[in-house]
Design a protein around this motif. Sequence first.
Motif, PDB file in Angstrom:
ATOM      1  N   UNK A 268       7.120  10.302  -2.533  1.00  0.00           N
ATOM      2  CA  UNK A 268       7.473   9.286  -1.541  1.00  0.00           C
ATOM      3  C   UNK A 268       8.157   8.099  -2.200  1.00  0.00           C
ATOM      4  N   UNK A 269       8.957   7.411  -1.419  1.00  0.00           N
ATOM      5  CA  UNK A 269       9.506   6.110  -1.790  1.00  0.00           C
ATOM      6  C   UNK A 269       9.300   5.195  -0.589  1.00  0.00           C
ATOM      7  N   UNK A 270       8.660   4.064  -0.827  1.00  0.00           N
ATOM      8  CA  UNK A 270       8.397   3.138   0.274  1.00  0.00           C
ATOM      9  C   UNK A 270       7.532   3.729   1.363  1.00  0.00           C
TER      10      UNK A 270
ATOM     11  N   UNK B 165       0.779  -1.230   0.000  1.00  0.00           N
ATOM     12  CA  UNK B 165       0.000   0.000   0.000  1.00  0.00           C
ATOM     13  C   UNK B 165       0.807   1.273   0.000  1.00  0.00           C
ATOM     14  N   UNK B 166       2.137   1.183   0.018  1.00  0.00           N
ATOM     15  CA  UNK B 166       2.964   2.389   0.087  1.00  0.00           C
ATOM     16  C   UNK B 166       3.117   3.013  -1.291  1.00  0.00           C
ATOM     17  N   UNK B 167       3.252   4.337  -1.300  1.00  0.00           N
ATOM     18  CA  UNK B 167       3.482   5.058  -2.539  1.00  0.00           C
ATOM     19  C   UNK B 167       4.964   5.063  -2.861  1.00  0.00           C
ATOM     20  N   UNK B 168       5.252   5.309  -4.124  1.00  0.00           N
ATOM     21  CA  UNK B 168       6.630   5.464  -4.541  1.00  0.00           C
ATOM     22  C   UNK B 168       7.014   4.503  -5.640  1.00  0.00           C
ATOM     23  N   UNK B 169       8.072   4.824  -6.387  1.00  0.00           N
ATOM     24  CA  UNK B 169       8.510   3.968  -7.490  1.00  0.00           C
ATOM     25  C   UNK B 169       9.062   2.645  -6.992  1.00  0.00           C
ATOM     26  N   UNK B 170       8.922   1.624  -7.828  1.00  0.00           N
ATOM     27  CA  UNK B 170       9.426   0.297  -7.483  1.00  0.00           C
ATOM     28  C   UNK B 170      10.895   0.139  -7.837  1.00  0.00           C
ATOM     29  N   UNK B 171      11.409   0.987  -8.740  1.00  0.00           N
ATOM     30  CA  UNK B 171      12.767   0.828  -9.249  1.00  0.00           C
ATOM     31  C   UNK B 171      13.397   2.189  -9.454  1.00  0.00           C
TER      32      UNK B 171
END
Length: 410
Positions: free
Chosen positions: A304-306, A146-152
């Motif tokens: 955000x990331x993670x 459920x966290x926002x942010x890029x995966x890579x």
Amino acid sequence: MRGMTVAPRPDAPMDDVPLLDDLMPWSVAPLRLGRSWIVAPDRRTLRARWERLVAARDAEREVLFRSSRARTPSSSVAALPGQRTGTVRFAREAGPCPEPVRLAHGPFDEQWLLPDHRLIDTARPELWRVADGHQLFAVEQGYVPGAAGPALLVTAALPEGRSPAGRPGRIRPLFRRPGGVEPNLAPGLLPFLSRRYGHEVGAPDVLAWAVAAALPSAGGCRVPLPEDPAVWAQGVALGRELVAVQLRGARGGERPRLPGGRRPYVRAAIPARPATLAYDPEGEVLALGEGRVSPVPAGAWEFEVGGVRILEEWFARRTAVAEPGGLEAIGPAAWPQEWTSELLELITVLALLAERGPECAALAERAGAAGLTRAALREAGVLPVPDGARRPASVLDHQEEGPEGQFALL
């Protein structure tokens, strides 16, 4: 916009979408530094900490060192590949400070590291062996439901490999050997994609596509591959722009810039020790104590990331109060001008990436709606990946210094 998260469609068969682990099979776990004082946002601080440590004697040096199970001043350790640092036991070290190197100390936070193997619990030497002017590191973020942010994310600096919340990710070098040799890709992947899309596909194209289209999942970062060559071309072009922004001028690129009138400036001087960080969305003003920076787009503030807001984390790492008496307490007496310059560039980077978030979401959806499945990769012989492709290259043509000056040929 809270980053560049792309939520998979509820009906999407995620198990059929290729994993990044399928495409870039060699990955390395995060570094484990072991002691926080060996990292700092500026080089002067690291040199001052080193000088304080080597001036200490016996019991005091032991206390300042902050020994762990993996490292003490008496540990016998080889030099890090490519680094000219001492290999005598640190208890006898009296030499000058090694030249600090850049470290991606979490997403979008480049700091400086003392590159001394005697100070780092788990340094991952296999990464140092391939870290050169040709290398790029893809950093797969640890999954947070459920966290926002890029995966890579991509960096030219050696990455620590952990999220702002401390979750471990995976570090995937683009090349398996120094000099940009031997792409870290599944054998047969590039010929397969070249035939599929009707033109030659290179390793940087695969990385660019992955940065633009990656999806977070509990099973690992997913990378939908489109069947339509036009969608692939669009995604590669978008991904190249995203990679260039994240690299911030490294590898011969241009430093990111927002158009005139939208570039952030310091409107009121940042105080010597700003204690608070706040954001005014109406005026697009970022307040660091009495200091003011604007315009700061909402997308940059919210990025955000993670699940962790990047600007808040970046500020906290530079203003946290350290415990007195330790080496961590040695730092700048006042806010350095270079931090302000880095902050302005960070705002620019986050704003530019946030703007492209909707394009990334649309791209991943198009690719996933009619994409190449893992079954298609198996049918083409790309999967399963051979075990050797998941291990680092084992033969190098240079020597590395072992403990107490002994050399070993790898």
